[in-house]
Design an enzyme around this catalytic site. Structure first.
Site: not given
Ligand code: F6R
Length: 613
Positions: A2, A27, A74, A98-99, A481, A485, A488, A504, A608
């Site tokens: 948000c 974001r 959001w 926000n929150g 990782e 990705k 997502e 396993h 984000k």
């Molecule tokens: C994945 C991604 C998220 C962030 C996670 C932590 O592509 O971007 O998994 O890594 O939300 O965010 P930060 O690094 O801002 O604490």
């Protein structure tokens, strides 16, 4: 997540707010809204979906006002919809928030008894009604805010307008970021300075349990007891990198391509290669006394922490534990004096990581944070901050911030090894060289031939329903990782598995429809290659479709069993193995999403900066 933007001044509020909200778009959000005060009335316009929808709706009305608040939402409580979008209002009070208001149900029941009518499913809607309740009793903006904050359980950054007070925005903060910007006969508020960067560089950051009453030419600050407080103004550096795609189709692609430069700039910032020396910020404690490191983070940042376990344990011989931030606070810890806590975060605002950091601080732990946002809350609360110099990351899926984090953690590993006397000058110089060379090796991953191959493979993967990434050693973390990705971006179920774990259980999933991406750099010092290749054979024997990610040697040795191959440069050691192969997997995720027509920069349901727990 948000976003909040507000202005009280002398210009058209709507366009300032829309421009600011657009800066926060990256974001992630699912609806947007704006409210202004015009001729003594609140005029509110809200739309589901993108800000362009809101702009369209606004263009159909003639609104003229120099005070307003706007929001990108959001969804947490209630689906994304026009009704649930902010601002929310009672008769005389209008709010963006926000929150999370944890006790919203209890407050709602109480307010309903005194006649309040609710129109949305949100937790936020109790706030304007509660402020109004207290405003009716006290007739005072400040008192109504203080009384409301006392009753609310949870987190908030609030911006509030009052009918009849047409040049006032009141704000309050607990747990969610909020900054005020100072202009000429005009003042601003935002959840992130970035949203205000076109209007002002003079910023005041609100702390938790602080409040302010803002008019065009004055801001009064007060604490939770209502006493006036003085705040200092910070002059921000004008953002070096303006938000621009620089000719790329998407921010994500631009950010993937920026990685060689980011790596180079990170090394320039912290290393003098001619003397093989590392220049990190001063540590507020004796690093020599540290015998254990705990790394805490979420998502992709958590995976960079997992890489650090391999790097620090191998290079510095110091024990490392890695914790998921959302779990860290909810179990007992035998906190030790010789333990260093490292918090890793691109945004420096992730709610779970921040809460874990505060918890560690309450327990007198030494705190180092690795953040990309230098003015973030985590940076402010830490004993030492080592900045990743990745520049603003706008694509919701993290790419360059990840490789920058791994680079810094690699540097920390070398630095620890020096402080602990566990590394010779020759070895140190060799490792720094290995790190420095990663940048130029990276550029080969963007060769035309490579890209054509990756695009072809990506096209074939758009039809997959499931997919596995496997690897061993530090390449196992790349597999984790890479799978995150892929999920997502592509909305396809992808899992990262330690190659040796496959038999396993997960091997039960293998059939001739299952693509398995094997990350197997053939490194002279890495006897794990053969073992990973054997695990790939097991997949092959069961009809799984192998995509083999390896260097020339590896592909020559085992490439025949693979349906498809992605060639990566030969690695000279574990640091390069942590940094290089992941880039091909970022490109794969990007192109699969592109070919599926997914929103690459703002994948569905994602934000984000995840500022709720
Ligand atoms: C994945 C991604 C998220 C962030 C996670 C932590 O592509 O971007 O998994 O890594 O939300 O965010 P930060 O690094 O801002 O604490």
């Amino acid at each position: 997540m948000c976003g909040i933007v507000g202005v009280v001044g002398n210009k058209n509020a709507t366009s300032i707010i829309i421009d600011g909200l657009k800066k926060l778009e990256y974001r992630g959000y699912d609806s947007a809204g704006i409210a202004v005060v015009e001729n003594g009335k609140f005029v509110t316009v809200k739309e589901e979906g993108k800000i362009t929808n809101l702009e369209k709706a606004l263009s159909q009305q003639k609104i003229s006002s120099s005070i307003g608040i706007g929001h990108t939402r959001w969804a947490t409580h209630g689906k994304p919809s026009k009704e649930n979008a902010h601002p929310h209002a009672s008769s005389n009070v209008c709010v963006v928030h926000n929150g999370i208001i944890e006790n919203h149900q209890e407050l709602k029941n109480k307010l309903q008894k005194s006649g309040a009518k609710f129109l949305s499913e949100t937790d936020t809607e109790v706030v304007p009604h509660l402020i109004e309740f207290h405003f009716e009793k006290t007739g005072n903006i400040k008192e109504s805010l203080l009384a409301t904050a006392k009753e609310i359980k949870g987190t908030f950054a609030l911006a509030v307008m009052f009918k009849g007070h047409e040049n006032v925005i009141a704000v309050a903060k607990r747990g969610s970021p909020l900054v005020l910007g100072l202009g000429e006969n005009e003042n601003y508020i935002a959840s992130d300075y970035y949203a205000l960067s076109e209007n002002t560089h003079k910023i005041i950051a609100l702390e938790d349990e602080e409040f302010a009453i803002i008019t065009p030419d004055k801001i009064e600050f007060f604490n939770e007891q209502g006493a006036e407080i003085k705040k200092s103004v910070k002059v921000m550096e004008p953002e070096k990198a303006r938000i621009s795609k620089d000719g790329f189709d998407h921010f994500m692609l631009k950010e993937i391509y920026e990685q060689p430069r980011v790596l180079e700039e990170t090394i320039q910032a912290y290393v003098d290669l001619s003397s093989s020396s590392i220049h990190l910020p001063n540590f507020a404690f004796d690093l020599k006394s540290i015998n254990k490191i705990t790394i805490i983070a979420c998502g992709t940042s958590y995976y960079s922490g997992m890489c650090a376990k391999y790097l620090i344990e191998e290079i510095a011989g110091v024990e490392v534990e890695v914790d998921i931030a959302s779990e860290f606070r909810y179990r007992s810890h035998p906190f030790r004096e010789d333990n260093l806590m490292i918090f890793v975060s691109q945004s420096g605002e992730t709610a779970d990581t921040l809460a874990a950091l505060k918890f560690a601080k309450q327990n007198n732990q030494k705190i180092l944070s690795i953040v990309n946002a230098p003015h973030s809350t985590m940076a402010q609360l830490s004993d030492v901050v080592v900045r990743t110099v990745a520049g603003p990351e706008i694509g919701v899926a993290s790419t360059k911030a990840y490789t920058a984090q791994v680079t810094i953690l690699g540097l920390l590993a070398i630095h620890f090894a020096c402080v602990k006397g566990r590394i010779s000058p020759e070895k140190k110089a060799k490792l720094l060289q290995e790190l420095a060379e990663s940048g130029s090796k990276m550029t080969h991953l963007f060769d035309e031939k490579q890209l054509t191959n990756i695009k072809k493979i990506s096209k074939s993967l758009t039809r997959a329903k499931n997919l596995l990434y496997i690897g061993r050693g530090i390449s196992q973390i790349t597999a984790f990782e890479a799978a995150l990705k892929f999920r997502e971006l592509s909305y396809i179920n992808a899992q990262g598995i330690a190659a040796g774990e496959l038999k396993h259980g997960t091997i039960a999933l293998i059939d001739n429809k299952m693509p398995v991406i094997v990350i197997a750099p053939h490194n002279a010092n890495n006897d794990l290659f053969e073992k990973t290749a054997s695990n790939a054979q097991e997949v092959n024997a069961r009809g799984g479709k192998i995509i083999f990610v390896s260097d020339k040697k590896g592909i020559k040795q085992f490439g025949k069993m693979a349906n498809k191959k992605i060639e990566i440069p030969e690695m000279s050691g574990i640091i390069q193995e942590a940094i290089l192969p992941v880039i091909s997997t970022q490109l794969l995720a990007y192109y699969v999403a592109l070919y599926k027509g997914n929103d690459v920069d703002q994948p569905r349901n994602l934000a984000k900066s995840v500022t709720v727990e």
